[in-house]
Design an enzyme around this catalytic site. Structure first.
Site, PDB file in Angstrom:
ATOM      1  CD  GLU A 180      59.492 -34.362 -22.006  1.00  0.00           C
ATOM      2  OE1 GLU A 180      59.707 -35.358 -22.734  1.00  0.00           O
ATOM      3  OE2 GLU A 180      59.629 -34.416 -20.771  1.00  0.00           O
ATOM      4  CG  ASP A 302      52.172 -62.756 -46.128  1.00  0.00           C
ATOM      5  OD1 ASP A 302      51.269 -63.253 -45.436  1.00  0.00           O
ATOM      6  OD2 ASP A 302      52.184 -61.554 -46.457  1.00  0.00           O
ATOM      7  CG  ASP A 440      53.892 -58.491 -48.895  1.00  0.00           C
ATOM      8  OD1 ASP A 440      52.694 -58.707 -48.661  1.00  0.00           O
ATOM      9  OD2 ASP A 440      54.307 -57.442 -49.425  1.00  0.00           O
TER      10      ASP A 440
END
Length: 482
Positions: A180, A302, A440
């Site tokens: 893992e 934006d 942005d």
């Protein structure tokens, strides 16, 4: 006709035989391995770092612990093409915590601990000649001493990531098994440092076995996309594990969240945390070129003031079905007219996609935010950015743009630092949420991509406005659902 006594003796002999077979089952495991498991073992002879990125329940950890056991015992089966140690090695097995290390690594290797004895593991109990307990974890072992075929003593040490990289000091490690993926990026390099003088000065080696729950981390990207000459990566899923029945698969599928299915069943890294556009900058960069007049163009915007407002330009090659981000600009604390002055040389006459917050009304004037940008000179589309079906999913846009980047069909002109600085830092937190900072230009690009159906031919820029806001131009779509 055998007598009762003879039958009882035969039963006793059969029971003893079965017990011996179970106690020494490491001798029979190799013959029953899948082809891909043998291939992974063979890779350890040629590569110092072998990574098995795999789905749940296909036997990835067991594959690793079997290799660990064979190295500790020094008894290599016929047909073994993997690395061999001619000396008793020091082996490191590493997992999330003391409990996970005990249950997932120690248990397959030595079985259950009953008092001072072990039973049921790959390593026979009579080959275990001593151990040291792990502090703070019941029945967990820190160091296991195993009688090696050479007559010397092999050592297996169990470590947990929770101890931190600073605990991994001192020894020259011959073999490691990381089970893992550690979230601390310093763990793997620290383990590699310990292998530098391992295996009698030749350099140690080892394996990693994990399901990519942390997403496309730097470690995953390294092994999957750009491995070094010392690294080997294998990716396996449920289709490679015939032992999983249709019933078991169905039960497991019903318990997995939808966004984890690819990761749980195919070993595909989950887009959960870490970088969102987990791609090298150079892989999406292209040199600027003169845009042909038949290419289509649309801008994206934006809104912002305290945080930057951004303007980008997206060009579409309808024949090659490829997207090019050709312009990107952003700045904080500037008015709509100042923004227009900065970009009008390339934004004039180009339809511009914008977000829903442009509908917000200013209390003093009663005007919507978008009105100020229209008055400044921007050619805003009639409606805010949506997909053709009227939805505005952020995740859909991220998924599609990333997929296009991976396929080489979304390129960014070199030198657009305002875009690339965001691209390299755009990420999710540990809960999988998008971190809404420095995004942005990325948002503006996504709005342009969503509204690409309203793009116009580059050759039409500057001509009288067409009713593109009313009649969307049919565009190719890399995804049927869009």
């Amino acid at each position: 006709m055998p007598t009762r006594a003879e039958l009882e003796e035969l039963a006793t002999l059969l029971e003893e035989q079965a017990a011996r077979l179970e106690a020494n089952r490491y001798r029979t495991v190799f013959a029953g391995l899948y082809g891909w498991q043998r291939e992974f073992i063979a890779a350890t002879a040629s590569y110092a770092q072998c990574c098995l990125i795999a789905a749940n329940r296909i036997g990835k950890t067991y594959t690793g612990t079997y290799i660990d056991a064979i190295h500790a015992l020094g008894e290599y089966p016929e047909g073994w093409d993997g690395h061999r140690f001619d000396r008793a090695p020091l082996i490191w097995c590493l997992g999330y915590s003391g409990e996970k290390t005990r249950d997932l690594l120690q248990m397959p290797l030595v079985g259950r601990k009953n008092g001072d004895s072990f039973a049921g593991g790959l390593i026979p109990a009579d080959r275990i000649i001593g151990y040291e307990s792990m502090t703070g974890t019941p029945n967990a072992v820190r160091t296991l001493l195993v009688k090696h075929a050479s007559g010397d003593t092999a050592r297996i040490q169990f470590w947990s990531y929770s101890q931190g990289q600073h605990a991994l000091m001192g020894d020259a490690v011959d073999w490691f098994h990381i089970d893992e993926e550690p979230r601390d990026p310093a763990i793997f390099p620290q383990v590699l440092v310990r292998t530098a003088s391992g295996d009698g000065g030749q350099g140690g080696r080892g394996i990693l076995t994990f399901t990519p729950e942390n997403g496309r981390t730097d470690l995953v990207i390294q092994f999957m996309d750009s491995p070094s000459r010392a690294q080997f990566c294998m990716q396996k899923g449920w289709d490679d594990a015939p032992h999983l029945s249709a019933k078991v698969k169905e039960e497991l599928l019903s318990s997995f969240p939808a966004h984890q299915l690819e990761m749980r069943t195919k070993g595909v890294p989950m887009l959960g945390h870490g970088r969102i556009y987990d791609i090298a900058e150079e892989d999406v960069t292209c040199p600027p070129f003169a845009i042909p007049p038949h290419f289509r163009v649309i801008d994206g915007m934006d809104f912002g003031f305290d945080h930057p407002q951004a303007q980008v330009q997206l060009v579409l090659d309808p024949e090659a079905e490829c997207f090019y981000l050709t312009r990107a600009w952003k700045k904080s604390r500037v008015s709509p007219s100042d923004a227009w002055g900065a970009v009008k040389t390339w934004a004039a006459g180009v339809p511009t996609a914008w977000p829903a917050d442009g509908l917000q009304t200013e209390k003093g004037s009663g005007k919507q935010q978008r009105a100020y940008y229209t008055e400044a000179g921007f050619r805003l589309l009639a409606e805010h950015a949506t997909w053709p079906d009227g939805s505005n999913s952020v995740e859909a846009g991220i998924y599609e743009i990333r997929d296009l980047m991976l396929k080489g069909r979304f390129k960014v002109f070199a030198g657009l630092r305002d875009f690339f600085d965001e691209f390299l830092q755009y990420h999710r937190d540990d809960a999988g949420r998008i971190v809404k900072v420095k995004d942005d230009c990325l948002d503006a690009a996504r709005y342009a991509y969503m509204m690409r159906r309203f793009a116009i031919a580059v050759g039409d820029v500057g001509r009288p406005k067409k009713a593109v806001e009313v009649e969307p131009i049919p565009m190719f779509s890399p995804f049927a659902r869009r």
